[in-house]
Motif scaffolding. Sequence first.
Motif, PDB file in Angstrom:
ATOM      1  N   UNK A 242       0.843  -1.211   0.000  1.00 13.97           N
ATOM      2  CA  UNK A 242       0.000   0.000   0.000  1.00 13.97           C
ATOM      3  C   UNK A 242       0.871   1.251   0.000  1.00 13.97           C
ATOM      4  N   UNK A 243       0.478   2.204  -0.798  1.00 10.73           N
ATOM      5  CA  UNK A 243       1.249   3.445  -0.879  1.00 10.73           C
ATOM      6  C   UNK A 243       0.773   4.409   0.202  1.00 10.73           C
ATOM      7  N   UNK A 244       1.708   5.062   0.860  1.00 14.10           N
ATOM      8  CA  UNK A 244       1.374   5.953   1.980  1.00 14.10           C
ATOM      9  C   UNK A 244       0.461   7.105   1.544  1.00 14.10           C
ATOM     10  N   UNK A 245      -0.544   7.348   2.308  1.00 13.94           N
ATOM     11  CA  UNK A 245      -1.448   8.462   2.022  1.00 13.94           C
ATOM     12  C   UNK A 245      -2.458   8.173   0.933  1.00 13.94           C
ATOM     13  N   UNK A 246      -2.531   6.931   0.484  1.00 11.33           N
ATOM     14  CA  UNK A 246      -3.366   6.519  -0.665  1.00 11.33           C
ATOM     15  C   UNK A 246      -4.822   6.956  -0.517  1.00 11.33           C
ATOM     16  N   UNK A 247      -5.371   6.745   0.665  1.00  6.56           N
ATOM     17  CA  UNK A 247      -6.787   7.017   0.901  1.00  6.56           C
ATOM     18  C   UNK A 247      -7.192   8.443   0.527  1.00  6.56           C
ATOM     19  N   UNK A 248      -6.297   9.370   0.772  1.00  9.53           N
ATOM     20  CA  UNK A 248      -6.653  10.774   0.557  1.00  9.53           C
ATOM     21  C   UNK A 248      -6.194  11.335  -0.787  1.00  9.53           C
ATOM     22  N   UNK A 249      -5.692  10.458  -1.644  1.00  8.56           N
ATOM     23  CA  UNK A 249      -5.162  10.959  -2.920  1.00  8.56           C
ATOM     24  C   UNK A 249      -6.252  11.077  -3.986  1.00  8.56           C
ATOM     25  N   UNK A 250      -6.053  12.009  -4.928  1.00  7.74           N
ATOM     26  CA  UNK A 250      -6.903  12.099  -6.117  1.00  7.74           C
ATOM     27  C   UNK A 250      -6.463  11.015  -7.105  1.00  7.74           C
ATOM     28  N   UNK A 251      -7.269  10.805  -8.159  1.00 12.89           N
ATOM     29  CA  UNK A 251      -6.895   9.833  -9.195  1.00 12.89           C
ATOM     30  C   UNK A 251      -5.525  10.168  -9.762  1.00 12.89           C
ATOM     31  N   UNK A 252      -5.324  11.445 -10.044  1.00 13.42           N
ATOM     32  CA  UNK A 252      -4.057  11.876 -10.631  1.00 13.42           C
ATOM     33  C   UNK A 252      -2.889  11.543  -9.699  1.00 13.42           C
ATOM     34  N   UNK A 253      -3.071  11.831  -8.421  1.00 11.82           N
ATOM     35  CA  UNK A 253      -1.995  11.551  -7.460  1.00 11.82           C
ATOM     36  C   UNK A 253      -1.749  10.052  -7.323  1.00 11.82           C
ATOM     37  N   UNK A 254      -2.821   9.287  -7.342  1.00 16.28           N
ATOM     38  CA  UNK A 254      -2.656   7.829  -7.248  1.00 16.28           C
ATOM     39  C   UNK A 254      -1.921   7.280  -8.464  1.00 16.28           C
ATOM     40  N   UNK A 255      -2.295   7.804  -9.647  1.00 17.43           N
ATOM     41  CA  UNK A 255      -1.587   7.362 -10.857  1.00 17.43           C
ATOM     42  C   UNK A 255      -0.101   7.704 -10.755  1.00 17.43           C
ATOM     43  N   UNK A 256       0.167   8.919 -10.312  1.00 17.82           N
ATOM     44  CA  UNK A 256       1.574   9.338 -10.175  1.00 17.82           C
ATOM     45  C   UNK A 256       2.311   8.410  -9.210  1.00 17.82           C
ATOM     46  N   UNK A 257       1.667   8.081  -8.105  1.00 21.34           N
ATOM     47  CA  UNK A 257       2.320   7.243  -7.100  1.00 21.34           C
ATOM     48  C   UNK A 257       2.561   5.826  -7.631  1.00 21.34           C
ATOM     49  N   UNK A 258       1.527   5.274  -8.314  1.00 21.51           N
ATOM     50  CA  UNK A 258       1.657   3.913  -8.854  1.00 21.51           C
ATOM     51  C   UNK A 258       2.709   3.902  -9.977  1.00 21.51           C
ATOM     52  N   UNK A 259       2.675   4.945 -10.816  1.00 22.25           N
ATOM     53  CA  UNK A 259       3.660   5.032 -11.898  1.00 22.25           C
ATOM     54  C   UNK A 259       5.076   5.144 -11.329  1.00 22.25           C
ATOM     55  N   UNK A 260       5.228   5.942 -10.255  1.00 27.28           N
ATOM     56  CA  UNK A 260       6.568   6.126  -9.663  1.00 27.28           C
ATOM     57  C   UNK A 260       7.094   4.790  -9.143  1.00 27.28           C
ATOM     58  N   UNK A 261       6.183   4.030  -8.538  1.00 27.78           N
ATOM     59  CA  UNK A 261       6.556   2.708  -8.020  1.00 27.78           C
ATOM     60  C   UNK A 261       6.988   1.805  -9.180  1.00 27.78           C
ATOM     61  N   UNK A 262       6.236   1.886 -10.259  1.00 30.10           N
ATOM     62  CA  UNK A 262       6.539   1.060 -11.442  1.00 30.10           C
ATOM     63  C   UNK A 262       7.876   1.469 -12.064  1.00 30.10           C
ATOM     64  N   UNK A 263       8.051   2.773 -12.232  1.00 31.92           N
ATOM     65  CA  UNK A 263       9.279   3.271 -12.866  1.00 31.92           C
ATOM     66  C   UNK A 263      10.503   2.901 -12.018  1.00 31.92           C
ATOM     67  N   UNK A 264      10.332   2.866 -10.703  1.00 35.13           N
ATOM     68  CA  UNK A 264      11.477   2.568  -9.826  1.00 35.13           C
ATOM     69  C   UNK A 264      11.962   1.126  -9.985  1.00 35.13           C
TER      70      UNK A 264
END
Lengths: 212, 444
Positions: free
Chosen positions: B1-23
């Motif tokens: 689970x990504x930290x702060x996920x519950x309060x994120x917008x779709x855009x922020x969630x995509x950014x977070x998931x993409x960052x995890x993927x890119x890493x």
Amino acid sequence: MQELVNAIVEMMENDALALTKKYLEAGTPPMQIVDAYKEALKIIGQRFEQGTYFVPELILAGEMMNAASDLIKPYISAEEGKGGGSAKVGRFLLGTVEGDIHDIGKGMAGMLMDINGFEVKDLGVDVPAKRFIEEARQFQPDIIGLSGLLTLSYDSMKQVVEALKEAGMRDKVKVIIGGGQMDEHACQYVGADAWVTDAVAGIKYALGWMGK
Amino acid sequence: MIEGWENMSSDQRQEAFLAKWVSGEGIEFAGDEVKAAYAYRAGLIRDAAKLKKTPERTPVVVLSTFAPTMLAGCPAKKAMYDPEALGKVWVDFARDYDADTSGNPALVMYGPPLEILDYNLYKWPGHGIKEEQGYQFLEKPYMKAEDYDHFIADPTDYWFRVWFPRTHGALKGLAALPPVYGTMELPAAGPWLATLGAPPVQEALKALMEAGRASFEWIGKLLPYMGRILSSGYPMYAGGFSKAPFDVLGDSFRGTGELMMDLYRRPEKVLEAVDRIVPLMVGLGSGMAVANNNPLVFIPLHKGADGFMSNQQFEKFYWPSLRKVIVGLAEKGCVPLCFVEGGYNQRLEYLADLPKGECIFIFDRTDMAKARRVLGGKSCIGGGFPVSLIMTGSPKEVEEETKKLLDRAAGDGGYILSIGCAMDDAREDTLKAFIQTGKKYGKY
């Protein structure tokens, strides 16, 4: 009779069938009803060509036509059934080429060619080159339509064109290829006379070749 | 689970998931250089998708099914029956052709479980198709008109007890099953359990067990190769798979002809059914994406293309449920990658009605200049290169056409260079020319 034509054209399937039954029971000459269907189909074909009707309307029209002919058949004498066909614009041999089993586009092309006055022979799907040649000898088509969705169909189509050349028939027929991945590169490769990605464009070529 | 996920917008969630993927989290790279190459490639996709930053160059993605095996001279049948041969070919393909992403070889599927289940939905090499050719869909009205209410009330129940028996010969016995609902109470559990013991049901369950065992062994053999593709620096262009609800209904259940007539005969049922499918498709795509640690969800679009229906019909029957799937996936942090088959020249304005930078559209026959004009700055676009030229052209012609396409479509970012087709076949010289030209001339 205009009421029936309208019902068919406007896709009111239940009304069209009810009217057909009503007319038949009232003793209307069956060929008059057949003509109404033909007229309606022509208008539907035009709307399809104008881009106001699409696949749903064409398929439903075909279904209405089939249901109607089942109703009308018992009322038609053998003589009427045989004759009455107007002169055909030309003959169109059609099939999905070897290795490919897709048939939606082919079915639409066949139906629109029929509406536009062609005598259509549909060989089905996965048709080998040899069978196209045999059938072409028998049927003597003016135009051969080769359908295919997959890129592998390029080679199968090319084989049909080569086989037509070998059989000395290539200059007697027009060859048109149709499918989602057809374009000028594919057409050149296959050695066809025209390529289309939709059935309406195909009708325009076909009528043009027949001088219509 | 990504930290702060519950309060994120779709855009922020995509950014977070993409960052995890890119890493490249969880991937055992051969070295830092390979890890950097992976991050670079995945980063190109992220930047193109999110429209916030112009990538260094346009990413080059080759959508493929059987092309890697065909190019290696491995017949399709072998690809579907020998996971090691399949895996090796895909590892080599990623390295030798060196596009920015790899496909997932698992989508080639495994023949033996299909045989065990007597699978009727496709023909595959050796089963109705020549051994050299890839599988093909066999569309039929597997769902009858009178089945709509059952489907709408409980798609999964319908799926198990009606659709499976009709599409999988070995699962005919499941038709005898009562619904599971009685199991909620002891006195009503009997009928369900007793029926499970009936011989035809037992046969079906045995077939499932056997197909499952075969598939488990297969994926066990294939996974190391998928790991090698990733660890050699190539991210995959799809972490999950989903579909437009209208296509689910049209492709696998009603068939094109019947569904198209349903638009007139029972339009309300169609609308209810596609709406019912929305959460299923969001769950399918996002579940796979999370499991694969890759936010990209591949969605092939079929029956909404130009020519299939009018804009009014598209607007009523096709687009709203697809839009809900796209938005729903984005809410889960996934990035839908719609592969828009056929032409969409009449539909582009609908696609423009989405939040900025949350969906990718890879086009097949759509006019790419128009796509750029309508969708530029709104959604990432891609594709538009004719597969016919890969199959029949010369490397020089491919190079010229690739440059022209880049001029038309690449803009100042938000473009993924790809061929408008998931390739069953290809040619080495032209495909390499395409990829190399893209990398060289796709620089911003």
